[in-house]
Design a protein around this motif. Structure first.
Motif, PDB file in Angstrom:
ATOM      1  N   LEU A  19      30.676  79.473  44.278  1.00 10.75           N
ATOM      2  CA  LEU A  19      32.132  79.467  44.183  1.00 10.75           C
ATOM      3  C   LEU A  19      32.832  79.358  45.530  1.00 10.75           C
ATOM      4  N   ILE A  20      32.107  79.682  46.607  1.00  9.25           N
ATOM      5  CA  ILE A  20      32.697  79.696  47.936  1.00  9.25           C
ATOM      6  C   ILE A  20      31.915  78.747  48.846  1.00  9.25           C
ATOM      7  N   TYR A  21      32.612  77.858  49.530  1.00 11.68           N
ATOM      8  CA  TYR A  21      31.958  76.980  50.497  1.00 11.68           C
ATOM      9  C   TYR A  21      31.455  77.801  51.689  1.00 11.68           C
ATOM     10  N   PRO A  22      30.467  77.278  52.427  1.00 15.80           N
ATOM     11  CA  PRO A  22      30.024  77.970  53.646  1.00 15.80           C
ATOM     12  C   PRO A  22      31.159  78.201  54.646  1.00 15.80           C
ATOM     13  N   THR A  23      32.214  77.408  54.527  1.00 10.07           N
ATOM     14  CA  THR A  23      33.372  77.582  55.413  1.00 10.07           C
ATOM     15  C   THR A  23      34.204  78.806  55.049  1.00 10.07           C
ATOM     16  N   GLY A  24      33.935  79.362  53.855  1.00  4.90           N
ATOM     17  CA  GLY A  24      34.709  80.506  53.395  1.00  4.90           C
ATOM     18  C   GLY A  24      35.837  80.135  52.450  1.00  4.90           C
ATOM     19  N   LYS A  25      36.068  78.851  52.247  1.00  2.00           N
ATOM     20  CA  LYS A  25      37.125  78.402  51.334  1.00  2.00           C
ATOM     21  C   LYS A  25      36.600  78.359  49.893  1.00  2.00           C
ATOM     22  N   VAL A  26      37.511  78.531  48.955  1.00  2.00           N
ATOM     23  CA  VAL A  26      37.155  78.530  47.541  1.00  2.00           C
ATOM     24  C   VAL A  26      36.781  77.120  47.097  1.00  2.00           C
ATOM     25  N   GLY A  57      34.539  87.319  48.283  1.00  2.00           N
ATOM     26  CA  GLY A  57      34.618  86.023  48.952  1.00  2.00           C
ATOM     27  C   GLY A  57      35.999  85.411  48.842  1.00  2.00           C
ATOM     28  N   VAL A  58      36.587  85.479  47.654  1.00  2.00           N
ATOM     29  CA  VAL A  58      37.939  84.954  47.468  1.00  2.00           C
ATOM     30  C   VAL A  58      38.939  85.812  48.243  1.00  2.00           C
ATOM     31  N   GLY A  59      38.710  87.138  48.243  1.00  2.00           N
ATOM     32  CA  GLY A  59      39.586  88.030  48.990  1.00  2.00           C
ATOM     33  C   GLY A  59      39.590  87.725  50.478  1.00  2.00           C
ATOM     34  N   LEU A  60      38.418  87.433  51.022  1.00  2.00           N
ATOM     35  CA  LEU A  60      38.329  87.053  52.429  1.00  2.00           C
ATOM     36  C   LEU A  60      39.146  85.802  52.710  1.00  2.00           C
ATOM     37  N   ASP A  61      39.073  84.835  51.793  1.00  2.00           N
ATOM     38  CA  ASP A  61      39.816  83.592  51.961  1.00  2.00           C
ATOM     39  C   ASP A  61      41.317  83.848  51.895  1.00  2.00           C
ATOM     40  N   VAL A  62      41.742  84.627  50.901  1.00  2.00           N
ATOM     41  CA  VAL A  62      43.166  84.916  50.739  1.00  2.00           C
ATOM     42  C   VAL A  62      43.743  85.619  51.975  1.00  2.00           C
ATOM     43  N   MET A  63      42.946  86.535  52.526  1.00  2.00           N
ATOM     44  CA  MET A  63      43.417  87.319  53.676  1.00  2.00           C
ATOM     45  C   MET A  63      43.111  86.647  55.018  1.00  2.00           C
ATOM     46  N   HIS A  64      42.555  85.435  54.961  1.00  2.00           N
ATOM     47  CA  HIS A  64      42.232  84.662  56.169  1.00  2.00           C
ATOM     48  C   HIS A  64      41.318  85.444  57.108  1.00  2.00           C
ATOM     49  N   MET A  65      40.330  86.100  56.521  1.00  2.00           N
ATOM     50  CA  MET A  65      39.365  86.883  57.288  1.00  2.00           C
ATOM     51  C   MET A  65      38.047  86.132  57.353  1.00  2.00           C
ATOM     52  N   SER A  84      41.920  89.424  41.459  1.00  2.00           N
ATOM     53  CA  SER A  84      43.180  88.968  40.873  1.00  2.00           C
ATOM     54  C   SER A  84      43.355  87.466  41.062  1.00  2.00           C
ATOM     55  N   GLU A  85      43.076  86.991  42.278  1.00  2.00           N
ATOM     56  CA  GLU A  85      43.205  85.565  42.566  1.00  2.00           C
ATOM     57  C   GLU A  85      42.174  84.742  41.800  1.00  2.00           C
ATOM     58  N   LEU A  86      40.948  85.257  41.720  1.00  2.00           N
ATOM     59  CA  LEU A  86      39.880  84.554  41.014  1.00  2.00           C
ATOM     60  C   LEU A  86      40.214  84.400  39.537  1.00  2.00           C
ATOM     61  N   MET A  87      40.742  85.460  38.922  1.00  2.00           N
ATOM     62  CA  MET A  87      41.102  85.379  37.509  1.00  2.00           C
ATOM     63  C   MET A  87      42.273  84.427  37.284  1.00  2.00           C
ATOM     64  N   THR A  88      43.180  84.356  38.250  1.00  2.00           N
ATOM     65  CA  THR A  88      44.272  83.384  38.147  1.00  2.00           C
ATOM     66  C   THR A  88      43.719  81.960  38.121  1.00  2.00           C
ATOM     67  N   LEU A  89      42.760  81.692  38.999  1.00  2.00           N
ATOM     68  CA  LEU A  89      42.135  80.370  39.034  1.00  2.00           C
ATOM     69  C   LEU A  89      41.406  80.077  37.724  1.00  2.00           C
ATOM     70  N   TYR A  90      40.631  81.054  37.243  1.00  2.00           N
ATOM     71  CA  TYR A  90      39.899  80.858  35.991  1.00  2.00           C
ATOM     72  C   TYR A  90      40.866  80.621  34.827  1.00  2.00           C
ATOM     73  N   THR A  91      41.912  81.430  34.749  1.00  2.00           N
ATOM     74  CA  THR A  91      42.870  81.295  33.651  1.00  2.00           C
ATOM     75  C   THR A  91      43.514  79.914  33.651  1.00  2.00           C
TER      76      THR A  91
END
Length: 278
Positions: A19-26, A57-65, A84-91
């Motif tokens: 679900l997450i690229y090696p770059t950290g992006k979704v 992993g998604v949280g890290l991306d959202v927070m730019h960490m 929360s963000e992951l479920m938004t994407l899935y929905t």
């Protein structure tokens, strides 16, 4: 020989690496293809359950960490944000394909107590009866087993196996960043070959596996073998396959020779699916 995959209720576990690229992006393409595949199978009459990693992993991306924090509280906060963000994407993605989803955040003790186990199983069965796809993750905001804690039992490989056996699913499909179980380390040996069928998890197989983790997720081959052992002990099957393209799930259910199949076999070599009454 074509595999006999007579499954109706199927649990799919997708790892953070899918679900997450090696770059950290979704990896939005992977999420879209996963939604398309499960929605299509749902329309065909399969009962699909998704166990999804990726919250931190998604949280890290959202927070730019860039780095997973050491503090448990920080990891739990990231999990809360990312889930929360992951479920938004899935929905959104499942809705694009006409499918509804429902979220279940579980802790391991839910299955240990009769009343809570009965209630959560009732929830699963009601959702599936209504053709709603349950999306499961461990409740990382309150459970620390899966995080950098003293025990490594609480990973989503184990959770997916536990869900598989408790909801009486016929098959567990684990999607990871590896094509299957190799007879030796493919990173070190060019002649390493995938084991197509594993009828038993032996000590030699466990010894040859090595755990791993990344800044995005936890787990490795050892946790997947433990999951396979649990599923096989219940008389069910598990397939480990590469999740770079989640549409591989359709190939697996069609009986194609993809990944590694963990199951008991008859003398004729046909896959069995007989519960032994765990």
């Amino acid at each position: 020989m074509k595999r006999v995959m007579d499954a109706k209720r199927v649990v799919v576990k997708v790892g953070t690496s899918s679900l997450i690229y090696p770059t950290g992006k979704v990896n939005l393409q992977a999420i879209d293809r996963l939604a398309y595949t499960l929605a299509a199978l749902n329309n065909q009459g399969y009962e699909m359950i998704l166990v999804s990693s990726g919250a931190i992993g998604v949280g890290l991306d959202v927070m730019h960490m860039q780095q997973r924090p050491d503090a448990i509280a920080e990891q739990q906060a990231l999990a809360a944000i990312g889930q929360s963000e992951l479920m938004t994407l899935y929905t959104q993605r499942f809705s694009d394909y006409g499918a509804q989803v429902g979220q279940l955040l579980l802790t391991h003790d839910i299955f240990e107590f009769t009343l809570s186990r009965r209630h959560v199983l009732d929830t699963f069965n009601t959702l599936l009866k209504r053709k709603i796809i349950p999306i499961v993750n461990e409740n990382d905001s309150v459970a620390v087993d899966e995080l950098d804690h003293l025990t490594t039992f609480g990973d989503n490989d184990q959770l997916s196996a536990l869900v598989t056996t408790r909801v009486d699913a016929d098959l567990l499909i684990v999607l990871s960043d590896i094509d299957g179980l190799y007879d030796r380390d493919p990173n070190k040996f060019a002649d390493a070959r995938i084991q197509k069928v594993v009828p038993e998890i032996t000590d030699a197989i466990m010894t040859g596996a090595s755990g791993s983790s990344t800044r995005f997720g936890t787990g490795g081959m050892v946790t997947k073998l433990r999951a396979a052992a649990r599923v096989m002990a219940h008389g069910d099957k598990m397939v480990l396959a590469n999740g770079s393209d989640p549409r591989v799930i359709m190939q697996i259910l069609a009986g194609e020779d993809v990944g590694t199949l963990f199951c008991r076999q008859t003398q004729e070599g046909l896959v069995t699916n007989e519960h032994n009454g765990e």
